[in-house]
Design a protein around this motif. Structure first.
Motif, PDB file in Angstrom:
ATOM      1  N   MET A 276     -44.735   2.168  27.102  1.00  0.00           N
ATOM      2  CA  MET A 276     -43.934   1.842  26.465  1.00  0.00           C
ATOM      3  C   MET A 276     -43.442   0.944  26.082  1.00  0.00           C
ATOM      4  O   MET A 276     -43.231   0.436  25.394  1.00  0.00           O
ATOM      5  N   LEU A 277     -44.031  -0.670  26.763  1.00  0.00           N
ATOM      6  CA  LEU A 277     -43.362  -1.241  26.921  1.00  0.00           C
ATOM      7  C   LEU A 277     -44.274  -2.104  26.181  1.00  0.00           C
ATOM      8  O   LEU A 277     -45.789  -2.189  27.069  1.00  0.00           O
ATOM      9  N   ASN A 278     -44.780  -3.637  25.547  1.00  0.00           N
ATOM     10  CA  ASN A 278     -45.328  -4.114  25.069  1.00  0.00           C
ATOM     11  C   ASN A 278     -45.881  -5.195  26.754  1.00  0.00           C
ATOM     12  O   ASN A 278     -46.533  -6.184  26.543  1.00  0.00           O
ATOM     13  N   ASP A 279     -45.199  -5.332  27.494  1.00  0.00           N
ATOM     14  CA  ASP A 279     -45.068  -6.279  28.689  1.00  0.00           C
ATOM     15  C   ASP A 279     -44.526  -5.980  30.000  1.00  0.00           C
ATOM     16  O   ASP A 279     -43.873  -4.716  29.573  1.00  0.00           O
ATOM     17  N   ASN A 280     -45.042  -5.841  30.513  1.00  0.00           N
ATOM     18  CA  ASN A 280     -44.972  -5.256  32.598  1.00  0.00           C
ATOM     19  C   ASN A 280     -43.795  -6.136  32.593  1.00  0.00           C
ATOM     20  O   ASN A 280     -43.533  -7.045  32.373  1.00  0.00           O
ATOM     21  N   LYS A 281     -42.781  -4.894  33.371  1.00  0.00           N
ATOM     22  CA  LYS A 281     -41.742  -5.885  34.618  1.00  0.00           C
ATOM     23  C   LYS A 281     -42.410  -6.458  35.704  1.00  0.00           C
ATOM     24  O   LYS A 281     -43.294  -5.927  36.333  1.00  0.00           O
ATOM     25  N   ALA A 282     -41.545  -7.999  35.878  1.00  0.00           N
ATOM     26  CA  ALA A 282     -42.267  -9.286  36.484  1.00  0.00           C
ATOM     27  C   ALA A 282     -42.039  -7.948  38.293  1.00  0.00           C
ATOM     28  O   ALA A 282     -40.629  -7.688  38.420  1.00  0.00           O
ATOM     29  N   ALA A 283     -42.562  -8.769  39.019  1.00  0.00           N
ATOM     30  CA  ALA A 283     -41.845  -8.787  40.455  1.00  0.00           C
ATOM     31  C   ALA A 283     -41.581  -9.836  41.266  1.00  0.00           C
ATOM     32  O   ALA A 283     -42.036 -10.741  39.667  1.00  0.00           O
ATOM     33  N   GLY A 284     -41.051  -9.496  41.930  1.00  0.00           N
ATOM     34  CA  GLY A 284     -40.725 -11.254  42.614  1.00  0.00           C
ATOM     35  C   GLY A 284     -40.463 -10.668  44.006  1.00  0.00           C
ATOM     36  O   GLY A 284     -40.071 -10.164  44.872  1.00  0.00           O
ATOM     37  N   LEU A 285     -40.666 -12.314  44.342  1.00  0.00           N
ATOM     38  CA  LEU A 285     -39.155 -12.052  45.969  1.00  0.00           C
ATOM     39  C   LEU A 285     -37.601 -12.481  45.993  1.00  0.00           C
ATOM     40  O   LEU A 285     -37.488 -13.258  46.041  1.00  0.00           O
ATOM     41  N   LEU A 286     -37.056 -11.287  46.798  1.00  0.00           N
ATOM     42  CA  LEU A 286     -35.529 -11.843  46.963  1.00  0.00           C
ATOM     43  C   LEU A 286     -35.331 -12.631  48.918  1.00  0.00           C
ATOM     44  O   LEU A 286     -35.977 -11.284  49.520  1.00  0.00           O
ATOM     45  N   THR A 287     -34.343 -13.014  48.975  1.00  0.00           N
ATOM     46  CA  THR A 287     -34.632 -13.475  50.205  1.00  0.00           C
ATOM     47  C   THR A 287     -32.863 -14.364  50.565  1.00  0.00           C
ATOM     48  O   THR A 287     -32.147 -14.067  49.609  1.00  0.00           O
ATOM     49  N   LEU A 288     -32.688 -14.341  51.852  1.00  0.00           N
ATOM     50  CA  LEU A 288     -31.109 -14.672  51.896  1.00  0.00           C
ATOM     51  C   LEU A 288     -31.031 -15.982  51.723  1.00  0.00           C
ATOM     52  O   LEU A 288     -31.873 -16.996  51.814  1.00  0.00           O
ATOM     53  N   LEU A 289     -29.928 -16.496  51.366  1.00  0.00           N
ATOM     54  CA  LEU A 289     -29.277 -17.911  51.479  1.00  0.00           C
ATOM     55  C   LEU A 289     -29.065 -18.049  52.628  1.00  0.00           C
ATOM     56  O   LEU A 289     -27.994 -17.878  53.208  1.00  0.00           O
ATOM     57  N   ASP A 290     -28.564 -19.063  53.469  1.00  0.00           N
ATOM     58  CA  ASP A 290     -28.087 -19.920  54.541  1.00  0.00           C
ATOM     59  C   ASP A 290     -26.533 -20.256  54.423  1.00  0.00           C
ATOM     60  O   ASP A 290     -27.112 -20.586  52.887  1.00  0.00           O
ATOM     61  N   SER A 291     -26.110 -20.844  55.437  1.00  0.00           N
ATOM     62  CA  SER A 291     -24.701 -21.379  54.638  1.00  0.00           C
ATOM     63  C   SER A 291     -24.943 -22.864  53.511  1.00  0.00           C
ATOM     64  O   SER A 291     -23.985 -22.970  52.948  1.00  0.00           O
ATOM     65  N   ASP A 292     -26.146 -23.624  54.153  1.00  0.00           N
ATOM     66  CA  ASP A 292     -26.177 -24.337  53.122  1.00  0.00           C
ATOM     67  C   ASP A 292     -27.472 -24.747  51.684  1.00  0.00           C
ATOM     68  O   ASP A 292     -27.550 -25.390  51.031  1.00  0.00           O
ATOM     69  N   GLY A 293     -27.324 -22.778  51.217  1.00  0.00           N
ATOM     70  CA  GLY A 293     -28.435 -22.653  50.259  1.00  0.00           C
ATOM     71  C   GLY A 293     -29.549 -22.698  50.544  1.00  0.00           C
ATOM     72  O   GLY A 293     -30.241 -22.311  49.082  1.00  0.00           O
ATOM     73  N   LYS A 294     -29.722 -22.882  51.641  1.00  0.00           N
ATOM     74  CA  LYS A 294     -31.557 -22.513  51.715  1.00  0.00           C
ATOM     75  C   LYS A 294     -32.259 -21.703  51.936  1.00  0.00           C
ATOM     76  O   LYS A 294     -30.928 -20.350  52.672  1.00  0.00           O
TER      77      LYS A 294
END
Length: 254
Positions: free
Chosen positions: A123-141
């Motif tokens: 139904m869509l011309n473009d596929n939906k992209a995947a990705g990797l989601l992760t936690l950030l530490d207290s320093d934002g890393k």
């Protein structure tokens, strides 16, 4: 001449009968969708089924005289399961269960989905992209960096959803332009709202990252009226959680 007229009359009578038979022999097709995949499949604040998929189904019913598409609420797990690495859900796999003919708004994935399921054109011309989601530490890393080849990491697969876990062996690391190491472990997040389960597992330290749609946080954190997921879990984007990979299209076919 009379014989010719009779033949013509008979011909038109047959055509008329065939036309009536075609119009009256309406086939009902029942398609399932769950309600936690906006804007493709969700429910309104009034509890009505809605979404891009249902709009297509309703439009086809209106245009086609010989089909009537009925859209019903159905658990994604009854359509596609992550069990055993991926297979058809219980209702679709059971040939004697006639309550469901198919399910809507599914991504035609490479690998196990393409092996076990048939798909319509996209139904869509473009596929939906995947990705990797992760936690950030207290320093934002990030707990997992974009440069990681995932060796020794534990990845969370959203049970019943694309991208499927075997897609990790297909997509490319967008930072290094290389494939990931096969030396990672996959744990499956199963539940009524599998994305919620996956996010809770990530926050509880049961995995290093989630292999997930690249727009999932945006959609869930918006928390529109009628949402069935835990909106609080999806807060903190950019401060508590972040994508370290996006734009991974190789998991899907179109």
């Amino acid at each position: 001449m009379a014989q010719t007229t009779s033949s013509v009359a008979l011909f038109y009578t047959l055509v008329a009968c065939l036309k009536v038979a075609t119009v009256t022999a309406v086939k009902t097709i029942t398609l399932g969708q769950d309600i936690d995949y906006p804007p493709y499949a969700f429910q309104t604040a009034d509890g009505e089924l809605a979404g891009f998929g249902k709009d297509f189904a309703d439009g086809m019913s209106a245009m086609c005289e010989d089909i009537d598409i009925k859209v019903v609420k159905e658990s994604w797990a009854n359509c596609w399961s992550s069990e055993g690495g991926g297979r058809l859900g219980a209702k679709l796999a059971n040939a004697s269960d006639t309550s469901l003919d198919g399910c809507m708004t599914y991504t035609h994935g490479q690998g196990v989905r393409d092996t076990f399921a048939d798909f319509t054109d996209a139904m869509l011309n473009d596929n939906k992209a995947a990705g990797l989601l992760t936690l950030l530490d207290s320093d934002g890393k990030p707990k997992v960096t974009g440069l990681s080849d995932l060796s020794g990491k534990t990845l969370i697969d959203v049970g019943g959803w694309a991208p499927t876990s075997d897609g990790l062996s297909i997509v490319t690391n967008k930072c290094t332009s290389e494939k990931y190491s096969p030396d990672y472990e996959v744990v499956v997040a199963n539940g009524d709202i599998a994305n919620d389960v996956a996010m809770q597992m990530l926050r509880d330290g049961e995995g290093d990252a989630i292999f997930i749609y690249a727009d999932q946080v945006e959609e869930y954190s918006a928390c529109p009226a009628g949402s069935t997921w835990n909106c609080t879990l999806w807060e903190g984007f950019g401060t508590e959680v972040a994508y370290v990979q996006t734009g991974q299209f190789g998991h899907a076919m179109n």
